[in-house]
Design a protein around this motif. Structure first.
Motif, PDB file in Angstrom:
ATOM      1  N   PRO A   1       0.700  -1.076  -0.144  1.00 23.41           N
ATOM      2  CA  PRO A   1      -0.159  -0.030  -0.093  1.00 23.41           C
ATOM      3  C   PRO A   1       0.857   1.228   0.136  1.00 23.41           C
ATOM      4  O   PRO A   1       2.132   1.126   0.290  1.00 23.41           O
ATOM      5  N   PRO A   2       0.301   2.336  -0.153  1.00 19.20           N
ATOM      6  CA  PRO A   2       1.120   3.503  -0.112  1.00 19.20           C
ATOM      7  C   PRO A   2       1.642   3.730   1.392  1.00 19.20           C
ATOM      8  O   PRO A   2       0.738   3.382   2.168  1.00 19.20           O
ATOM      9  N   TYR A   3       2.788   4.060   1.492  1.00 19.18           N
ATOM     10  CA  TYR A   3       3.324   4.223   2.810  1.00 19.18           C
ATOM     11  C   TYR A   3       4.144   5.232   3.150  1.00 19.18           C
ATOM     12  O   TYR A   3       4.968   5.449   4.165  1.00 19.18           O
ATOM     13  N   VAL A   4       4.190   6.199   2.254  1.00 20.84           N
ATOM     14  CA  VAL A   4       5.246   7.532   2.340  1.00 20.84           C
ATOM     15  C   VAL A   4       4.526   8.692   3.140  1.00 20.84           C
ATOM     16  O   VAL A   4       3.501   8.946   2.826  1.00 20.84           O
TER      17      VAL A   4
ATOM     18  N   VAL B   1       0.352   8.451   2.463  1.00 20.41           N
ATOM     19  CA  VAL B   1      -0.605   8.077   3.545  1.00 20.41           C
ATOM     20  C   VAL B   1      -1.303   9.184   3.797  1.00 20.41           C
ATOM     21  O   VAL B   1      -0.659  10.315   3.653  1.00 20.41           O
ATOM     22  N   PRO B   2      -2.479   9.203   4.442  1.00 20.95           N
ATOM     23  CA  PRO B   2      -3.060  10.479   5.021  1.00 20.95           C
ATOM     24  C   PRO B   2      -2.296  10.937   6.191  1.00 20.95           C
ATOM     25  O   PRO B   2      -1.823  10.344   6.990  1.00 20.95           O
TER      26      PRO B   2
ATOM     27  N   LEU C   1      -1.435   5.509   9.895  1.00 21.07           N
ATOM     28  CA  LEU C   1      -1.743   3.773   9.491  1.00 21.07           C
ATOM     29  C   LEU C   1      -3.103   3.478   8.958  1.00 21.07           C
ATOM     30  O   LEU C   1      -3.369   2.478   9.152  1.00 21.07           O
ATOM     31  N   ALA C   2      -3.656   4.703   8.489  1.00 15.86           N
ATOM     32  CA  ALA C   2      -5.032   4.409   8.005  1.00 15.86           C
ATOM     33  C   ALA C   2      -5.261   3.149   7.125  1.00 15.86           C
ATOM     34  O   ALA C   2      -6.149   2.175   7.005  1.00 15.86           O
ATOM     35  N   PHE C   3      -4.147   3.175   6.118  1.00 15.78           N
ATOM     36  CA  PHE C   3      -4.215   1.957   5.073  1.00 15.78           C
ATOM     37  C   PHE C   3      -4.045   0.878   5.682  1.00 15.78           C
ATOM     38  O   PHE C   3      -4.637  -0.384   5.446  1.00 15.78           O
ATOM     39  N   VAL C   4      -2.920   0.655   6.477  1.00 12.00           N
ATOM     40  CA  VAL C   4      -2.666  -0.608   7.305  1.00 12.00           C
ATOM     41  C   VAL C   4      -3.772  -1.316   8.061  1.00 12.00           C
ATOM     42  O   VAL C   4      -4.022  -2.364   8.006  1.00 12.00           O
ATOM     43  N   ARG C   5      -4.477  -0.189   8.502  1.00 12.03           N
ATOM     44  CA  ARG C   5      -5.912  -0.417   9.581  1.00 12.03           C
ATOM     45  C   ARG C   5      -6.873  -1.130   8.412  1.00 12.03           C
ATOM     46  O   ARG C   5      -7.413  -2.409   8.649  1.00 12.03           O
ATOM     47  N   ALA C   6      -7.212  -0.583   7.475  1.00  4.62           N
ATOM     48  CA  ALA C   6      -8.142  -1.006   6.402  1.00  4.62           C
ATOM     49  C   ALA C   6      -7.740  -2.270   5.836  1.00  4.62           C
ATOM     50  O   ALA C   6      -8.509  -3.164   5.517  1.00  4.62           O
ATOM     51  N   LEU C   7      -6.466  -2.482   5.519  1.00  6.84           N
ATOM     52  CA  LEU C   7      -6.145  -3.942   5.200  1.00  6.84           C
ATOM     53  C   LEU C   7      -6.146  -4.907   6.108  1.00  6.84           C
ATOM     54  O   LEU C   7      -6.494  -6.189   5.886  1.00  6.84           O
ATOM     55  N   ALA C   8      -5.876  -4.575   7.304  1.00  7.53           N
ATOM     56  CA  ALA C   8      -5.972  -5.503   8.508  1.00  7.53           C
ATOM     57  C   ALA C   8      -7.277  -5.955   8.859  1.00  7.53           C
ATOM     58  O   ALA C   8      -7.630  -7.321   8.983  1.00  7.53           O
ATOM     59  N   THR C   9      -8.181  -4.984   8.824  1.00  8.04           N
ATOM     60  CA  THR C   9      -9.695  -5.278   9.258  1.00  8.04           C
ATOM     61  C   THR C   9     -10.195  -5.910   8.066  1.00  8.04           C
ATOM     62  O   THR C   9     -10.887  -7.156   8.222  1.00  8.04           O
TER      63      THR C   9
END
Ligand SMILES: C[S@@+](CC[C@H](N)C(=O)[O-])C[C@H]1O[C@@H](n2cnc3c(N)ncnc32)[C@H](O)[C@@H]1O
Length: 296
Positions: free
Chosen positions: A202-205, A228-229, A234-242
């Motif tokens: 995912p985007p992580y910069v 990332v926002p 961590l919004a993208f990591v959270r969305a992917l994890a859930t």
């Protein structure tokens, strides 16, 4: 790359390479010689090695014009992959455009981890279904489909321009029947607990570090593939994890490429989403780069 006063104009491949490397080095390009070679090989339609096998060959006027144009653009920090329209990833050649992230060597680690897992499942005689979330050029999905002939994949992205490039790459590598592409937000296209594997780069910069990025990245790669926002990194990591906790079958695996230095924060987020057995793999520079976890 015009000749200076009193300087003979270059004629042969070797002379052009010398002049082009100096031109690019002058403009602060760190890989000046390599880039000069890659671009000349592209213009002439030969391999880099052939440049040295045929170093006395003279360039035709239209080849000189095409090479000069690419060198000028490279001097303005356009990425080499945008100028040639392609990049090699996991031993395969992928078409790229400004609509997609240029595939990176560290992402090959994501493919290696995924192939290890999938080969294990295959050895147990299970058919496998995987998702590549944020597929970009399709490099991860296509490399996996090529590596495991029985694998079926869903590849998602929010960008339809990226999906068009990914579809083209799937066709070029003969895997288009086994990769379904969908324009979707993360894993929203998956409705049930049907996946064995979710992979994502995912985007992580952090956008706060934008000015420090090389101009090739900052000015030429799609922002939606990078950042990332700012308010919730961590919004993208959270969305992917859930999402993964919802769609992975028992024994399934989530593999995420993550930012250097984000290990603790990512681990906490994965555990909070209900995933377990979190572990990490380092990249060649020694950073924890791939996070593994699953529903148990
Ligand atoms: C870092 S790039 C990775 C591209 C490719 N997988 C690779 O490794 O080269 C991230 C990709 O995620 C996509 N993306 C960003 N937000 C997304 C979202 N909410 N849902 C799906 N894809 C998203 C971007 O368009 C981009 O193609």
């Amino acid at each position: 790359m015009a000749p200076k006063e009193g300087e003979a104009p270059p004629r042969t491949i070797l002379e052009f390479l010398g002049r082009a490397s100096a031109f690019l080095a002058n403009r602060g390009i760190p890989s000046a010689r390599l880039d000069a070679e890659v671009l000349l090989a592209h213009v002439l339609g030969v391999r880099r090695l052939d440049l040295y096998l045929e170093h006395e060959r003279r360039l035709a006027p239209r080849e000189v014009d095409a090479y000069r144009d690419l060198l000028r653009r490279r001097g303005e920090r356009e990425p080499v992959a945008h100028l040639t329209g392609e990049r090699e990833f996991f031993g395969l050649r992928f078409r790229v455009s400004p609509a997609v992230l240029v595939p990176r060597p560290e992402t090959e680690g994501l493919v290696e981890e995924a192939l290890d897992f999938l080969r294990g499942r295959e050895a147990e005689g299970r058919g496998t279904l995987a998702a590549d979330v944020g597929t970009g050029s399709g490099c991860v999905a296509v490399a996996l489909a090529r590596g495991i002939p029985s694998l079926r994949l869903l590849a998602t992205d929010r960008s339809s321009a990226a999906l068009a490039v990914a579809r083209e790459n799937a066709r070029a590598h003969g895997v288009e029947r086994r990769v379904r592409f969908a324009r979707a937000d993360f894993l929203e296209a998956v409705l049930d607990r049907s996946l064995d594997l979710v992979v994502s780069n995912p985007p992580y910069v952090d956008p706060a570090g934008k000015d420090a990025l090389p101009p090739e990245v900052r000015d030429h790669e799609p922002p939606e593939a990078l950042f990332v926002p700012a308010a919730d990194p961590l919004a993208f990591v959270r969305a992917l994890a859930t999402g993964a906790a919802r769609v992975l079958r028992p024994g399934g695996l989530l593999l995420l490429e993550i930012a250097a230095g984000s290990r603790e924060a990512v681990e906490a987020e994965l555990l909070r989403s209900g995933l377990r057995e979190v572990s990490f793999r380092r990249d060649l520079a020694g950073f924890d780069r791939i996070a593994r976890s699953g529903p148990g």
